[in-house]
Design a protein around this motif. Structure first.
Motif, PDB file in Angstrom:
ATOM      1  N   ILE A 177       0.830  -1.201   0.000  1.00 40.90           N
ATOM      2  CA  ILE A 177       0.000   0.000   0.000  1.00 40.90           C
ATOM      3  C   ILE A 177       0.870   1.258   0.000  1.00 40.90           C
ATOM      4  N   SER A 178       1.924   1.249   0.801  1.00 40.22           N
ATOM      5  CA  SER A 178       2.826   2.405   0.860  1.00 40.22           C
ATOM      6  C   SER A 178       3.443   2.684  -0.503  1.00 40.22           C
ATOM      7  N   GLU A 179       3.869   1.629  -1.181  1.00 38.92           N
ATOM      8  CA  GLU A 179       4.457   1.795  -2.507  1.00 38.92           C
ATOM      9  C   GLU A 179       3.411   2.252  -3.517  1.00 38.92           C
ATOM     10  N   GLY A 180       2.221   1.647  -3.447  1.00 38.50           N
ATOM     11  CA  GLY A 180       1.166   2.003  -4.388  1.00 38.50           C
ATOM     12  C   GLY A 180       0.684   3.431  -4.240  1.00 38.50           C
ATOM     13  N   ARG A 181       0.689   3.957  -3.008  1.00 37.94           N
ATOM     14  CA  ARG A 181       0.209   5.308  -2.773  1.00 37.94           C
ATOM     15  C   ARG A 181       1.112   6.383  -3.377  1.00 37.94           C
ATOM     16  N   LYS A 182       2.300   5.981  -3.826  1.00 39.03           N
ATOM     17  CA  LYS A 182       3.175   6.945  -4.480  1.00 39.03           C
ATOM     18  C   LYS A 182       2.665   7.318  -5.871  1.00 39.03           C
ATOM     19  N   THR A 183       1.879   6.447  -6.472  1.00 38.02           N
ATOM     20  CA  THR A 183       1.413   6.678  -7.840  1.00 38.02           C
ATOM     21  C   THR A 183      -0.094   6.560  -8.001  1.00 38.02           C
ATOM     22  N   GLU A 184      -0.813   6.042  -7.000  1.00 35.70           N
ATOM     23  CA  GLU A 184      -2.246   5.809  -7.127  1.00 35.70           C
ATOM     24  C   GLU A 184      -3.011   6.426  -5.967  1.00 35.70           C
ATOM     25  N   GLY A 185      -4.296   6.714  -6.221  1.00 29.43           N
ATOM     26  CA  GLY A 185      -5.165   7.180  -5.171  1.00 29.43           C
ATOM     27  C   GLY A 185      -5.550   6.048  -4.237  1.00 29.43           C
ATOM     28  N   ALA A 186      -5.916   6.405  -3.002  1.00 25.60           N
ATOM     29  CA  ALA A 186      -6.242   5.389  -2.007  1.00 25.60           C
ATOM     30  C   ALA A 186      -7.456   4.562  -2.412  1.00 25.60           C
ATOM     31  N   SER A 187      -8.498   5.215  -2.953  1.00 27.46           N
ATOM     32  CA  SER A 187      -9.730   4.493  -3.275  1.00 27.46           C
ATOM     33  C   SER A 187      -9.511   3.490  -4.407  1.00 27.46           C
ATOM     34  N   ARG A 188      -8.766   3.888  -5.442  1.00 25.61           N
ATOM     35  CA  ARG A 188      -8.518   2.960  -6.552  1.00 25.61           C
ATOM     36  C   ARG A 188      -7.680   1.777  -6.087  1.00 25.61           C
ATOM     37  N   LEU A 189      -6.675   2.044  -5.282  1.00 27.60           N
ATOM     38  CA  LEU A 189      -5.821   0.974  -4.773  1.00 27.60           C
ATOM     39  C   LEU A 189      -6.627  -0.004  -3.936  1.00 27.60           C
ATOM     40  N   MET A 190      -7.514   0.517  -3.084  1.00 31.14           N
ATOM     41  CA  MET A 190      -8.351  -0.354  -2.261  1.00 31.14           C
ATOM     42  C   MET A 190      -9.369  -1.111  -3.101  1.00 31.14           C
ATOM     43  N   PHE A 191      -9.908  -0.460  -4.137  1.00 27.84           N
ATOM     44  CA  PHE A 191     -10.905  -1.107  -4.990  1.00 27.84           C
ATOM     45  C   PHE A 191     -10.317  -2.347  -5.654  1.00 27.84           C
ATOM     46  N   TRP A 192      -9.154  -2.184  -6.284  1.00 27.92           N
ATOM     47  CA  TRP A 192      -8.589  -3.318  -7.014  1.00 27.92           C
ATOM     48  C   TRP A 192      -8.008  -4.379  -6.089  1.00 27.92           C
ATOM     49  N   SER A 193      -7.477  -3.974  -4.948  1.00 31.75           N
ATOM     50  CA  SER A 193      -6.992  -4.990  -4.000  1.00 31.75           C
ATOM     51  C   SER A 193      -8.163  -5.789  -3.431  1.00 31.75           C
ATOM     52  N   SER A 194      -9.326  -5.136  -3.279  1.00 35.58           N
ATOM     53  CA  SER A 194     -10.512  -5.844  -2.802  1.00 35.58           C
ATOM     54  C   SER A 194     -11.072  -6.778  -3.872  1.00 35.58           C
ATOM     55  N   ILE A 195     -11.012  -6.345  -5.125  1.00 34.67           N
ATOM     56  CA  ILE A 195     -11.449  -7.197  -6.237  1.00 34.67           C
ATOM     57  C   ILE A 195     -10.652  -8.497  -6.251  1.00 34.67           C
ATOM     58  N   VAL A 196      -9.364  -8.389  -5.972  1.00 35.42           N
ATOM     59  CA  VAL A 196      -8.503  -9.574  -5.949  1.00 35.42           C
ATOM     60  C   VAL A 196      -8.779 -10.417  -4.710  1.00 35.42           C
ATOM     61  N   GLY A 197      -8.914  -9.770  -3.557  1.00 35.73           N
ATOM     62  CA  GLY A 197      -9.067 -10.506  -2.307  1.00 35.73           C
ATOM     63  C   GLY A 197     -10.397 -11.201  -2.145  1.00 35.73           C
ATOM     64  N   MET A 198     -11.477 -10.632  -2.709  1.00 38.10           N
ATOM     65  CA  MET A 198     -12.822 -11.169  -2.491  1.00 38.10           C
ATOM     66  C   MET A 198     -12.973 -12.612  -2.982  1.00 38.10           C
ATOM     67  N   PRO A 199     -12.634 -12.946  -4.230  1.00 40.51           N
ATOM     68  CA  PRO A 199     -12.787 -14.344  -4.651  1.00 40.51           C
ATOM     69  C   PRO A 199     -11.858 -15.291  -3.905  1.00 40.51           C
ATOM     70  N   LEU A 200     -10.674 -14.798  -3.507  1.00 41.98           N
ATOM     71  CA  LEU A 200      -9.760 -15.653  -2.751  1.00 41.98           C
ATOM     72  C   LEU A 200     -10.367 -16.033  -1.406  1.00 41.98           C
ATOM     73  N   MET A 201     -11.041 -15.085  -0.762  1.00 42.14           N
ATOM     74  CA  MET A 201     -11.685 -15.378   0.517  1.00 42.14           C
ATOM     75  C   MET A 201     -12.829 -16.368   0.347  1.00 42.14           C
ATOM     76  N   LEU A 202     -13.613 -16.223  -0.721  1.00 43.39           N
ATOM     77  CA  LEU A 202     -14.736 -17.129  -0.956  1.00 43.39           C
ATOM     78  C   LEU A 202     -14.235 -18.541  -1.245  1.00 43.39           C
ATOM     79  N   ILE A 203     -13.205 -18.651  -2.065  1.00 43.50           N
ATOM     80  CA  ILE A 203     -12.643 -19.975  -2.371  1.00 43.50           C
ATOM     81  C   ILE A 203     -12.137 -20.643  -1.095  1.00 43.50           C
ATOM     82  N   ALA A 204     -11.464 -19.878  -0.249  1.00 45.80           N
ATOM     83  CA  ALA A 204     -10.955 -20.434   1.013  1.00 45.80           C
ATOM     84  C   ALA A 204     -12.099 -20.907   1.895  1.00 45.80           C
ATOM     85  N   ALA A 205     -13.178 -20.110   1.963  1.00 45.52           N
ATOM     86  CA  ALA A 205     -14.325 -20.484   2.796  1.00 45.52           C
ATOM     87  C   ALA A 205     -14.971 -21.775   2.304  1.00 45.52           C
TER      88      ALA A 205
END
Length: 306
Positions: A177-205
């Motif tokens: 996140i620290s590295e990403g915030r040098k070039t990206e906005g917080a909301s966009r960084l969180m949006f795409w990291s959540s897009i990636v994390g959401m299916p991984l959490m469902l598969i694990a469940a």
């Protein structure tokens, strides 16, 4: 935190404002272990619903601030994977041990980050940092060895181990996140990291055979609360991290275990025993000392910056 892990702060907001937002975000995140306990789902499923309910708000915020969702950056994808691992390990830690233990042990992140820089980036820390690590680890051992004076815990040793491992994933997420915030906005960084994390959490469940959906309205409200907390809490932290050094941010967020521990005692009767209370204070003191010991060294007058 070593110099390599320090983000370059932006200058478009006063330092006090960024600190206030960071403290607010840490207090909000302190609610998360309480809400995880109330979701009536499995631990990984709770992480899935957290991200699922956060997605619409993150999408709206990203469109408002940038006009488009854009494409995911590599660092955003890495942050998503690390955050999914962080949530999975931490939520299972919350399931098996006390709220305080799970939260304090997972917040050994600054120690892990500096150790990572020492091992892989060959940035040797000061001798005082090694003492700080010993203090933090000793405090963690005291928490694991002590017994809570209230609450019914399923498997404290396993929960403590999972919570301690969470610090590794959270450290890598923090760095991404620290590295990403040098070039990206917080909301966009969180949006795409959540897009990636959401299916991984469902598969694990699904693989772990968890209860996926809440059993009653109260569980759904807790899941919704996790989503709102994710946007308000993690969003505030990500925003502030673009304006403060990572070393400062990682110490300030230690407000989180204080809030979580107090709520765990009030709501679940998880009062700390004397050894656990002393261990929590010792572990947090070790983390703060580690941050102080790993601050950038002052350079001689006239020397070129590293």
């Amino acid at each position: 935190m070593t110099e390599a892990a320090v983000a370059t702060p932006a200058t478009d907001a006063p330092r006090w404002q960024a600190l206030a937002v960071l403290v607010f975000g840490a207090c909000v995140i302190g609610l998360s272990p309480i809400l995880v306990r109330l979701t009536q789902t499995g631990p990984a499923a709770a992480g899935f619903w957290r991200l699922a309910f956060a997605m619409p708000l993150l999408g709206i915020m990203t469109r408002r601030t940038t006009g488009t969702l854009g494409r995911p950056s590599k660092i955003g994808l890495v942050a998503g994977v690390m955050f999914a691992l962080d949530l999975g390990f931490w939520h299972y830690g919350i399931k098996f041990t006390s709220v305080t233990n799970a939260t304090v042990l997972s917040n050994l992140t600054p120690v892990v980050v500096t150790a990572f820089a020492w091992i892989f980036l060959r940035q040797r820390p000061r001798a005082l940092f090694l003492l700080a690590v010993a203090v933090a680890v000793g405090g963690a051992w005291m928490m694991a060895a002590g017994k809570s004076s209230g609450g019914e815990l399923l498997n404290p040793p396993l929960g403590n181990a999972l919570s301690a491992l969470t610090a590794l994933w959270y450290a890598l997420y923090f760095l991404a996140i620290s590295e990403g915030r040098k070039t990206e906005g917080a909301s966009r960084l969180m949006f795409w990291s959540s897009i990636v994390g959401m299916p991984l959490m469902l598969i694990a469940a699904l693989l772990l055979g968890e209860q996926i959906t809440p059993l009653a309205l109260g569980g759904w409200l807790a899941c919704l609360g996790l989503g709102l907390m994710h946007v308000a809490g993690q969003g505030s932290i990500a925003w502030a991290m673009g304006r403060l050094p990572t070393a400062t941010a990682s110490v300030v967020v230690l407000v989180q275990p204080v809030v979580a521990g107090w709520l765990g005692w009030v709501l679940f009767g998880e009062a700390l025993g004397p050894l656990q209370a002393a261990g929590a204070a010792t572990a947090l003191a070790g983390v703060v000392l580690a941050q102080w010991a790993s601050r950038p060294r002052p350079q001689p007058a006239g020397a070129a910056p590293a």
